[in-house]
Design a protein around this motif. Sequence first.
Motif, short mmCIF file in Angstrom:
data_model
loop_
_atom_site.label_atom_id
_atom_site.label_comp_id
_atom_site.label_asym_id
_atom_site.label_seq_id
_atom_site.Cartn_x
_atom_site.Cartn_y
_atom_site.Cartn_z
N GLY A 171 -6.06 -18.87 0.19
CA GLY A 171 -6.82 -17.77 -0.39
C GLY A 171 -6.73 -16.68 0.41
O GLY A 171 -6.70 -15.54 -0.11
N VAL A 172 -7.19 -16.80 1.65
CA VAL A 172 -7.04 -15.55 2.67
C VAL A 172 -5.68 -14.89 2.81
O VAL A 172 -5.58 -13.94 2.49
CB VAL A 172 -7.44 -15.95 4.04
CG1 VAL A 172 -7.28 -14.89 5.02
CG2 VAL A 172 -8.86 -16.50 4.20
N VAL A 173 -4.40 -15.83 2.84
CA VAL A 173 -3.08 -15.33 2.63
C VAL A 173 -2.85 -14.65 1.28
O VAL A 173 -2.38 -13.31 1.56
CB VAL A 173 -2.21 -16.31 2.75
CG1 VAL A 173 -0.84 -15.83 2.52
CG2 VAL A 173 -2.24 -17.08 4.28
N ILE A 174 -3.14 -14.95 0.22
CA ILE A 174 -3.19 -14.16 -0.97
C ILE A 174 -3.97 -13.01 -1.05
O ILE A 174 -3.39 -12.04 -1.44
CB ILE A 174 -3.57 -15.28 -2.17
CG1 ILE A 174 -2.34 -16.24 -2.21
CG2 ILE A 174 -3.55 -14.29 -3.47
CD1 ILE A 174 -2.58 -17.66 -3.24
N VAL A 203 -1.31 -10.03 -11.82
CA VAL A 203 -2.30 -10.97 -12.71
C VAL A 203 -1.79 -10.32 -14.09
O VAL A 203 -1.78 -9.06 -14.09
CB VAL A 203 -3.62 -10.61 -12.52
CG1 VAL A 203 -4.36 -11.39 -13.56
CG2 VAL A 203 -4.03 -11.23 -11.02
N GLU A 204 -1.54 -10.94 -14.94
CA GLU A 204 -1.24 -10.56 -16.32
C GLU A 204 -2.30 -9.96 -17.13
O GLU A 204 -3.35 -10.15 -16.88
CB GLU A 204 -0.59 -11.85 -17.20
CG GLU A 204 0.39 -12.66 -16.54
CD GLU A 204 1.87 -11.92 -17.08
OE1 GLU A 204 1.57 -10.83 -17.53
OE2 GLU A 204 2.97 -12.45 -16.70
N ASP A 205 -1.77 -9.26 -18.05
CA ASP A 205 -2.79 -8.16 -18.72
C ASP A 205 -3.72 -9.07 -19.43
O ASP A 205 -5.08 -8.75 -19.69
CB ASP A 205 -2.12 -7.24 -19.52
CG ASP A 205 -1.33 -6.43 -18.86
OD1 ASP A 205 -1.69 -6.11 -17.70
OD2 ASP A 205 -0.41 -5.66 -19.29
N ILE A 206 -3.26 -10.29 -19.93
CA ILE A 206 -4.13 -10.96 -20.81
C ILE A 206 -5.44 -11.48 -19.86
O ILE A 206 -6.42 -11.78 -20.59
CB ILE A 206 -3.41 -12.43 -21.23
CG1 ILE A 206 -4.37 -13.18 -22.30
CG2 ILE A 206 -2.94 -13.31 -20.13
CD1 ILE A 206 -3.46 -14.26 -22.82
N ARG A 229 0.92 -19.93 -15.09
CA ARG A 229 1.96 -18.87 -15.64
C ARG A 229 1.57 -17.77 -16.65
O ARG A 229 2.17 -16.78 -16.75
CB ARG A 229 3.33 -19.55 -15.56
CG ARG A 229 4.51 -18.59 -16.24
CD ARG A 229 4.64 -17.41 -15.15
NE ARG A 229 5.75 -16.49 -15.77
CZ ARG A 229 5.31 -15.27 -16.33
NH1 ARG A 229 3.76 -15.07 -16.51
NH2 ARG A 229 6.08 -14.26 -16.79
N LYS A 230 0.87 -18.50 -17.46
CA LYS A 230 0.36 -17.46 -18.63
C LYS A 230 -0.51 -16.46 -18.04
O LYS A 230 -0.94 -15.31 -18.83
CB LYS A 230 -0.24 -18.49 -19.87
CG LYS A 230 0.69 -19.31 -20.42
CD LYS A 230 -0.04 -20.13 -21.59
CE LYS A 230 1.00 -21.12 -22.24
NZ LYS A 230 2.20 -20.55 -22.82
N VAL A 231 -1.08 -16.75 -17.17
CA VAL A 231 -2.15 -15.64 -16.59
C VAL A 231 -2.08 -14.95 -15.31
O VAL A 231 -2.45 -13.85 -14.89
CB VAL A 231 -3.50 -16.28 -16.56
CG1 VAL A 231 -3.92 -16.68 -17.89
CG2 VAL A 231 -3.55 -17.40 -15.54
N LEU A 271 2.77 -16.46 -8.77
CA LEU A 271 2.86 -17.77 -8.89
C LEU A 271 3.80 -18.65 -7.93
O LEU A 271 3.35 -19.72 -7.43
CB LEU A 271 3.37 -18.21 -10.47
CG LEU A 271 3.62 -19.83 -10.83
CD1 LEU A 271 2.18 -20.57 -10.47
CD2 LEU A 271 4.16 -19.70 -11.93
N GLY A 272 4.79 -18.11 -7.42
CA GLY A 272 5.63 -18.46 -6.52
C GLY A 272 5.05 -18.69 -5.19
O GLY A 272 5.32 -19.68 -4.40
#
Length: 334
Positions: free
Chosen positions: A162-165, A174-177, A299-301, A307-308
């Motif tokens: 979490g810290v790295v991200i 982040v996807e618009d949805i 992947r949808k969000v 994701l990678g």
Amino acid sequence: MQRMEFIQDEVLRMTWLSHLLRLALEKLGLNVDSRIGGSLHFFLYDCVKITIYLCVLIFFISYLQSFFPPERTKKILGHFRGLSANLVAALLGTVTPFCSCSSIPIFMGFTAAGLPLGVSFSFLISSPMVDLGSLVLLSGIFGIRIAFVYVLLGLCLAVIGGVVIEHLGMENEVEDILRGLPVVEQDIPTLSFKERLSYAKEQVKTTFRKVILYILVGVGIGSLIHNWIPKAWVLSLLGAKNPFGVILATLVGIPMYADIFGTIPIAESLLLKGAELGTVLSFMMGVTTLSLPSMIMLRKVIKPKLLGIFIGICVVGIILIGYLFNALQTVLPL
């Protein structure tokens, strides 16, 4: 010391159940030491044992979950900043759903509510990997010390990931949805004792119906490994002689979909056949944390780049933990 051994053998490993089923099968004229008899004994023993674990653990954990609905969890996390927020998110992940697919909707709610992206990912990594159920189940198979070290390292991976991200500044990935999800402020429900018990009972029924097939398949695979696959095969692929066993086990586990209950019997069989401890645990982590269905949902969000990075952090962390456990196997005997 004797009390600890009693808890380990009779309560967690349920040795009494193994002996009881062995006597019952022998009364029926089956040779439990034969392949067929041994497979049947393994299948019945693990199915009954895991079902008992499943019902007891889900009831207990669901009762705890009733105190931490998403609204309350979001408010708790909102009081923390920086590293402490990642740590609290990882700890809260231990009292939430058993599989990654169930954790993703909560992750979406956290992110849509404006919680830091890294904090939400600390929760997402921790939730399926180091829940309280895994602590008890692993204690029954591998011993209490190994279970605690597993949970501790899993929490470390969740916090570090979490810290790295967060430091990579991936908010635009982040996807618009997900950005467009409405944030509905709800009053935190106050449940009575009876309502919490009723909630826990319902969760047991719902979860049992969802996972029973995976348990039966997992135990079936475990019984085949235990009684039909030559030990030399397992040793050559996942034993100490193969330095890439941890990497292989992690990559094999990722496409699979199962929760901790379906994965345990396979891991137990591999360990009994000579696979190294860290290699087996890496397989379990790969299955529970990075299953293909959960990655498709995620992947949808979030966009492919994020994701990678998430997958990469988890894979590297799981592999490192596997090699560390292999190195510690002589210090942490089963």
